[in-house]
Design an enzyme around this catalytic site. Structure first.
Site, mmCIF file in Angstrom:
data_model
loop_
_atom_site.group_PDB
_atom_site.id
_atom_site.type_symbol
_atom_site.label_atom_id
_atom_site.label_comp_id
_atom_site.label_asym_id
_atom_site.label_seq_id
_atom_site.Cartn_x
_atom_site.Cartn_y
_atom_site.Cartn_z
ATOM 1 N N LYS A 1 0.029 11.678 5.550
ATOM 2 C CA LYS A 1 0.408 10.566 6.442
ATOM 3 C C LYS A 1 1.078 9.444 5.641
ATOM 4 O O LYS A 1 2.120 8.916 6.025
ATOM 5 C CB LYS A 1 -0.857 10.040 7.135
ATOM 6 C CG LYS A 1 -0.679 8.698 7.809
ATOM 7 C CD LYS A 1 -1.936 7.845 7.900
ATOM 8 C CE LYS A 1 -2.820 7.713 6.731
ATOM 9 N NZ LYS A 1 -3.455 6.455 6.446
ATOM 10 N N LYS B 1 0.833 -1.210 0.000
ATOM 11 C CA LYS B 1 0.000 0.000 0.000
ATOM 12 C C LYS B 1 0.870 1.264 0.000
ATOM 13 O O LYS B 1 0.530 2.272 -0.639
ATOM 14 C CB LYS B 1 -0.925 -0.015 1.226
ATOM 15 C CG LYS B 1 -1.770 1.235 1.416
ATOM 16 C CD LYS B 1 -2.816 1.457 0.327
ATOM 17 C CE LYS B 1 -3.562 2.764 0.570
ATOM 18 N NZ LYS B 1 -4.591 3.031 -0.423
#
Ligand code: NAP
Length: 301
Positions: free
Chosen positions: A240, A172
């Site tokens: 993030k 990811k």
């Protein structure tokens, strides 16, 4: 007998995913920090839990879909969290995007408590969550992956076990690197096309049919032309994720110069107060770099 699922974190992604699990015939008990979203799930045929303990007690599968590593840590290991309340043998699927090292650590803690952990971050955005066609990159054990394939099938279309615990999060991180780079270059191309007064809708149409075509172009191009940046995927979350991939790359001794530049642009957009925009809102900073802020293709305000 159909599985009972506890679903924690009913935000932009979690709520439609939980609704798809209800549609697939599972009993779904939802918990969210702000309680209204659990009521939204109840209105769609699920159940609203008012604590994590109430959601998790007796559940066969526990799902978390919260923003960041500290959120998953709190939900899992908090005093009234998942580990304190889950039944032994339950599967824990974390769909959140978090740091790979944190995913590994939490998986080890979950195993100690008799849970079966799978890190399973997703890609495909809010439309993919609504349509149940997400890409799901899974880290964990094959037997656990196979045992909850019905759960994955209800939310995703491309579902792949990529390795042991933490691997899903590593894949990811690579996904977020590619997507941010794509968005950054698409934004530069739109600013460039507008500077030349090109008819931009036609330009994106033809670009979309060639090698420059991409899902990013399909889903984000028009948003940039219209300066319509409602989320979607919030820039604060992509910030993030760029932190995750830059620090994981550094630890591995891998240079990501283009990714690092895009990470700085994402950081700048967030620092300017635009963290709540969709990640296509990276366009706002790319536009500023050329002094074009607030102008459209005709140079009009
Ligand atoms: P979001 O809209 O901010 O949803 C997060 C939800 O988690 C909120 O409803 C929040 O509740 C809840 N929450 C936070 N802390 C909690 C806690 N301690 N206990 C219970 N609930 C808690 O975020 P999202 O866009 O759905 O993203 C969720 C995750 O998926 C993130 O890791 C993100 O990076 C990833 N992701 C997002 C997308 C996308 O397109 N949006 C795509 C792929 C992956 P409140 O209502 O109280 O804030």
């Amino acid at each position: 007998m159909s599985k009972t699922i506890a679903f924690i974190g009913l935000g932009i992604m979690g709520l439609p995913m939980a609704k798809n699990l209800v549609k697939a015939g599972f009993t779904v008990r939802g918990y969210n920090r702000s309680p209204q979203k659990a009521q939204d799930l109840a209105a769609a045929g699920g159940q609203a839990a008012s604590t994590i303990a109430e959601a998790v007690g007796g559940a066969d599968v526990i799902i978390t879909m919260v923003p960041d590593s500290p959120d998953v840590e709190a939900v899992l290991t908090g005093e009234d969290g998942v580990l304190a309340n889950a039944k032994s043998g339950a599967y824990w699927i974390d769909f959140s995007t978090i740091r790979p090292d944190v995913a590994q650590d939490l998986a080890a803690q979950a195993k100690e408590k008799g849970l079966k952990p799978l890190d399973a971050p997703v890609s495909g955005g809010e439309p993919g969550a609504i349509d149940g066609v997400l890409s799901v990159m899974v880290g964990g054990e094959q037997a656990d992956f196979d045992a909850v394939s019905d759960v994955f099938d209800a939310v995703g279309k491309t579902i792949v076990l990529v390795g042991p615990s933490g691997s899903g999060q590593t894949v990811k991180a690579a996904n977020q690197l590619i997507v941010a780079g794509n968005i950054g270059l698409l934004a530069e191309a739109v600013v460039f096309l507008e500077a030349y007064g090109v008819e931009t809708t036609s330009a994106l149409q033809v670009l979309g049919g060639g090698l420059a075509g991409s899902k990013v172009l399909e889903q984000k191009g028009q948003k940039m032309l219209e300066r319509e940046f409602d989320p979607g995927f919030r820039l604060a979350l992509h910030h993030k994720d760029m932190g995750i991939v830059t620090s994981a790359a550094r630890e591995a001794g891998v240079a990501i110069p283009l990714g690092s530049t895009v990470a700085q642009l994402v950081a700048s957009t967030v620092q300017q107060g635009n963290g709540g925009l969709d990640h296509s809102g990276l366009f706002t900073v790319v536009e500023q770099l050329s002094g074009k802020t607030g102008q459209n293709g005709d140079g009009q305000a």
